[in-house]
Enzyme design. Structure first.
Site, PDB file in Angstrom:
ATOM      1  N   SER A  52      65.931 -82.282  61.557  1.00 46.67           N
ATOM      2  CA  SER A  52      65.298 -84.064  61.415  1.00 46.67           C
ATOM      3  C   SER A  52      63.831 -83.138  60.700  1.00 46.67           C
ATOM      4  O   SER A  52      64.212 -81.323  59.738  1.00 46.67           O
ATOM      5  CB  SER A  52      64.745 -84.834  62.402  1.00 46.67           C
ATOM      6  OG  SER A  52      63.489 -83.268  63.509  1.00 46.67           O
TER       7      SER A  52
ATOM      8  N   HIS B 103      67.969-100.962  71.016  1.00 50.00           N
ATOM      9  CA  HIS B 103      67.437-100.027  70.431  1.00 50.00           C
ATOM     10  C   HIS B 103      66.967 -99.794  69.874  1.00 50.00           C
ATOM     11  O   HIS B 103      67.186 -98.542  69.663  1.00 50.00           O
ATOM     12  CB  HIS B 103      67.168 -99.199  72.676  1.00 50.00           C
ATOM     13  CG  HIS B 103      66.268 -98.384  72.330  1.00 50.00           C
ATOM     14  ND1 HIS B 103      65.041 -99.570  73.238  1.00 50.00           N
ATOM     15  CD2 HIS B 103      66.130 -97.641  72.050  1.00 50.00           C
ATOM     16  CE1 HIS B 103      64.070 -98.999  73.066  1.00 50.00           C
ATOM     17  NE2 HIS B 103      64.703 -97.482  72.271  1.00 50.00           N
TER      18      HIS B 103
ATOM     19  N   GLU C  28      76.415 -77.006  63.764  1.00 48.76           N
ATOM     20  CA  GLU C  28      76.670 -75.234  62.518  1.00 48.76           C
ATOM     21  C   GLU C  28      77.879 -74.612  63.363  1.00 48.76           C
ATOM     22  O   GLU C  28      78.425 -75.199  64.535  1.00 48.76           O
ATOM     23  CB  GLU C  28      75.591 -74.943  62.554  1.00 48.76           C
ATOM     24  CG  GLU C  28      74.628 -75.358  62.011  1.00 48.76           C
ATOM     25  CD  GLU C  28      73.618 -76.147  63.060  1.00 48.76           C
ATOM     26  OE1 GLU C  28      73.481 -75.578  64.038  1.00 48.76           O
ATOM     27  OE2 GLU C  28      72.728 -76.866  62.266  1.00 48.76           O
TER      28      GLU C  28
END
Ligand code: 8IG
Length: 294
Positions: free
Chosen positions: A217, A77, A198
């Site tokens: 991002s 996709h 993290e």
């Protein structure tokens, strides 16, 4: 017979990212019949429902058919690009096809959608994401305005000696417009490379250096948007307390449920914010107040 690897024009040694973005924008203009888009949005985790609230969908394009966009990674996709017309007449381009830095295809691919948005004419780039929160009072499902960022990827979308000023990268006037729609907390977004989350020590470090939000991002995309001359608005949906922030380990089901519960509110927040931005900038048909001639 051996299939040849699908090639991405951005990966060619002599590729010019801006030229590929212009090609992509030409395909988008052709497929949508919309010569120019005014505002672009990348919808991250939790924000997808907003597309239906912003306006009327004019066209849906498979991103795989647009030059430079990455082919499907795993699930077959690839995302979609969607052209929407606001009631004001402004045109919004919704990017539902984000390439993450941790995918390892290089930063050019990561910011291609942003450069393409600029090449379609967009003056405003709205970047949304799902992220971890450092403030204990941010329950899963809380939207937060990005006030600034810290880029811990040790990379940049800029090539060569390109010096771009990042003071007020996250536009104060756009933040003020959103604050007028709904009062939100603001925070500093810290982009880690990922794809691992993290450690608690890394989250403590992010806090010490001034961060409030951790994600994978947005910072690199925001830099590219500014380079391309766009005004940037950033919004994080806090889907989880960052590692070590909550004393109890996170229940994945609870996080998903919190995201689902927030969807409608986020969609409304974003739709109203986009309408406010379009009005303020005089995007689309109707001129903004004050832009009218006497
Ligand atoms: I959703 O806790 C989401 N994305 N880096 N850390 C980082 N990215 C995230 C997190 C998180 N939650």
């Amino acid at each position: 017979m051996a299939e040849t690897q699908p090639t991405n024009p951005l990966d060619a040694p002599d590729a010019a990212p801006a030229a590929v973005a212009r090609e992509a924008a030409a395909v988008i203009a052709d497929r949508t019949g919309v010569a120019r888009h005014d505002i672009a949005l990348t919808l991250g985790s939790g924000w997808g429902k907003a597309a239906d609230e912003i306006g009327e969908t004019i066209a849906l394009i498979d991103a795989a058919e647009v030059p430079g966009f990455s082919k499907p990674a795993l699930d077959g996709h690839s995302g979609t690009l969607r052209s929407i017309r606001l009631s004001s007449g402004a045109h919004a381009l919704i990017i539902g096809a984000r390439t993450h830095y941790y995918e390892g295809h290089g930063v050019r691919r990561v910011v291609h959608s942003v450069r393409t948005a600029a090449a379609t004419g967009a003056r405003v780039m709205v970047l949304t994401n799902g992220a971890g929160g450092l403030r204990p009072e941010w329950a899963p499902g809380t939207p937060v305005l990005i006030r600034d960022h810290i880029n811990l990827t040790a990379d940049s979308p800029l090539e060569g000696a390109t010096f771009v000023d990042l003071t007020d990268l996250y536009s104060p006037r756009l933040r003020a417009l959103v604050q007028g729609v709904e009062r939100l907390d603001e925070g500093v977004y810290v982009q880690f490379r990922g794809p691992h989350y993290e450690t608690p020590a890394e989250v403590r470090m992010a806090g010490v250096i001034g961060g409030d939000i951790v994600g994978m991002s947005t910072a690199l995309e925001a830099i590219a948007a500014r380079e391309a001359g766009m005004e940037v608005l950033g919004l994080s949906l806090i889907t989880n307390p960052a590692a070590g922030i909550s004393p109890t380990p996170l229940d994945h089901g609870e996080v998903i449920a919190a995201g689902k519960a927030a969807e409608d509110r986020l969609a409304e927040l974003l739709a109203r914010s986009v309408a406010a931005v379009a009005a303020e900038l005089g995007l689309g048909g109707a001129p903004a107040d004050g832009a009218r001639e006497a």
